[in-house]
Design an enzyme around this catalytic site. Sequence first.
Site, PDB file in Angstrom:
ATOM      1  N   GLU A  47      39.189  52.903  25.992  1.00 32.45           N
ATOM      2  CA  GLU A  47      39.609  53.836  27.035  1.00 32.45           C
ATOM      3  C   GLU A  47      41.123  54.054  27.032  1.00 32.45           C
ATOM      4  OE1 GLU A  47      35.975  53.020  30.163  1.00 32.45           O
ATOM      5  OE2 GLU A  47      37.849  51.974  30.471  1.00 32.45           O
ATOM      6  N   CYS A  60      48.391  55.802  28.962  1.00 39.42           N
ATOM      7  CA  CYS A  60      48.139  54.376  28.775  1.00 39.42           C
ATOM      8  C   CYS A  60      47.078  54.256  27.686  1.00 39.42           C
ATOM      9  CB  CYS A  60      47.640  53.815  30.107  1.00 39.42           C
ATOM     10  SG  CYS A  60      47.074  52.116  30.012  1.00 39.42           S
ATOM     11  N   CYS A  67      38.944  42.338  24.413  1.00 38.71           N
ATOM     12  CA  CYS A  67      40.128  41.476  24.355  1.00 38.71           C
ATOM     13  C   CYS A  67      39.648  40.036  24.257  1.00 38.71           C
ATOM     14  CB  CYS A  67      40.982  41.665  25.612  1.00 38.71           C
ATOM     15  SG  CYS A  67      42.520  40.709  25.538  1.00 38.71           S
ATOM     16  N   CYS A  71      41.619  36.833  30.535  1.00 36.29           N
ATOM     17  CA  CYS A  71      42.303  36.615  31.821  1.00 36.29           C
ATOM     18  C   CYS A  71      41.281  36.846  32.941  1.00 36.29           C
ATOM     19  CB  CYS A  71      43.476  37.574  31.974  1.00 36.29           C
ATOM     20  SG  CYS A  71      44.665  37.410  30.639  1.00 36.29           S
ATOM     21  N   CYS A  74      41.072  40.376  34.983  1.00 40.62           N
ATOM     22  CA  CYS A  74      41.104  41.650  34.250  1.00 40.62           C
ATOM     23  C   CYS A  74      39.715  42.012  33.734  1.00 40.62           C
ATOM     24  CB  CYS A  74      42.077  41.506  33.082  1.00 40.62           C
ATOM     25  SG  CYS A  74      42.024  42.884  31.922  1.00 40.62           S
ATOM     26  N   GLY A 118      42.991  45.372  25.439  1.00 37.78           N
ATOM     27  CA  GLY A 118      43.439  44.567  24.297  1.00 37.78           C
ATOM     28  C   GLY A 118      44.853  44.042  24.411  1.00 37.78           C
ATOM     29  N   SER A 173      53.275  40.294  31.023  1.00 30.87           N
ATOM     30  CA  SER A 173      52.364  40.119  32.164  1.00 30.87           C
ATOM     31  C   SER A 173      52.468  38.667  32.616  1.00 30.87           C
ATOM     32  CB  SER A 173      50.926  40.419  31.736  1.00 30.87           C
ATOM     33  OG  SER A 173      50.832  41.753  31.316  1.00 30.87           O
ATOM     34  N   HIS A 175      52.541  37.197  36.178  1.00 35.96           N
ATOM     35  CA  HIS A 175      51.563  36.950  37.250  1.00 35.96           C
ATOM     36  C   HIS A 175      51.629  35.579  37.939  1.00 35.96           C
ATOM     37  CE1 HIS A 175      50.108  40.673  35.860  1.00 35.96           C
ATOM     38  NE2 HIS A 175      49.426  40.210  34.840  1.00 35.96           N
ATOM     39  N   ASN A 249      44.102  45.473  41.496  1.00 35.40           N
ATOM     40  CA  ASN A 249      42.908  46.322  41.563  1.00 35.40           C
ATOM     41  C   ASN A 249      41.664  45.470  41.426  1.00 35.40           C
ATOM     42  OD1 ASN A 249      44.417  48.827  41.515  1.00 35.40           O
ATOM     43  ND2 ASN A 249      44.917  48.225  39.420  1.00 35.40           N
ATOM     44  N   CYS A 292      45.071  49.745  36.379  1.00 33.04           N
ATOM     45  CA  CYS A 292      45.359  48.560  35.557  1.00 33.04           C
ATOM     46  C   CYS A 292      44.247  47.539  35.684  1.00 33.04           C
ATOM     47  CB  CYS A 292      46.607  47.830  36.056  1.00 33.04           C
ATOM     48  SG  CYS A 292      48.109  48.693  35.834  1.00 33.04           S
TER      49      CYS A 292
END
Length: 301
Positions: A47, A60, A67, A71, A74, A118, A173, A175, A249, A292
């Site tokens: 995507e 994006c 992947c 995580c 995600c 990915g 990233s 976090h 999200n 995201c």
Amino acid sequence: MSNIPKNLREKLIEDFELKPAIIHNYEKSNDGTIKVAFKLYDGNIVEGVIIPSADRITACVSSQVGCSLNCSFCATGYLQYKRNLLAGEIYDQVFLLKNLSIENYGIPLSNIVYMGMGEPLLNYSNVLKSVEHITSPQGLGMSPQRITISTSGIAKMIKKLGDDDVKFNLALSLHYADNEKRTSVMPINQSNNLDMLSEALDYFYKKTGTRVTLEYCMIADLNDSETDALNLVKFARLVKCKINLIEYNPIENAQYKPSSKSKTDNFIKILEQNKLIVNLRRSRGKDINAACGQLANKLIN
Ligand code: SAH
Ligand code: SF4
């Protein structure tokens, strides 16, 4: 190509293969964001998203099918990793999104982020080749300063970006700025811990002169406390950086919730009191799972 001799055409067929990515279907969000499913030559789907805002249009793009890094927050992390994308497949996404942008908003792309499916730094050479093509005059002629590659943090490859003296932007990233807690949501932190990452980012900065972005997703009661903010301050002092706080999200596979406004405001206050540069990034395209971390091939058919 009927304007070239038949024997040359035969030779081309013998020696070359075309493996284009094509638009499989797409969906437009209430806020103008468009999510596209690309079909690859082998039937896999990845995507891409275009996000229009007042001053820019950002595309994006994905760098892998699925992947491998899992995580916990995600959606892509819950898909099976299948393979790296070819440089051409990454370029095709950008090219097709550019055309969609012109069709829908009347202007081409202004920025590109490698923040789709990915881990870009686990597909290093194809990602760099795609950037070369996007920035070359024979390709799209875009400035590398308008391109950002986002990584979950592969220290060795961050250093390699420095050695290769790349001209695009780098985002980490993060976090969590606490090793134990970061490992609990991002297993990659076990082999690429915060010390290794800050050292690699510092190396990258010294080689390229480019300030990195730290991405920090605000998740309720997970990483949004005052202690978390102070840990982030400590980490951010080690590298030349700016901080993007991202609204979390929600995804189907996990129970996490976005931080409240008061917690987020307090978090920002602490960072600003410590003289850090902070941006709050609001989520876009949530109604079509295009935000995201929400990319998980829900568009197929
Ligand atoms: N693998 C790379 C790039 C793709 S992920 C990386 O991890 O950086 C793109 C960004 O979205 C990353 O910063 C990632 O941490 C963030 N992200 C993942 N899931 C999210 C979610 N549910 N809400 C908000 N951001 C999320
Ligand atoms: Fe992979 Fe990035 Fe998602 Fe982690 S956040 S699972 S590295 S795409």
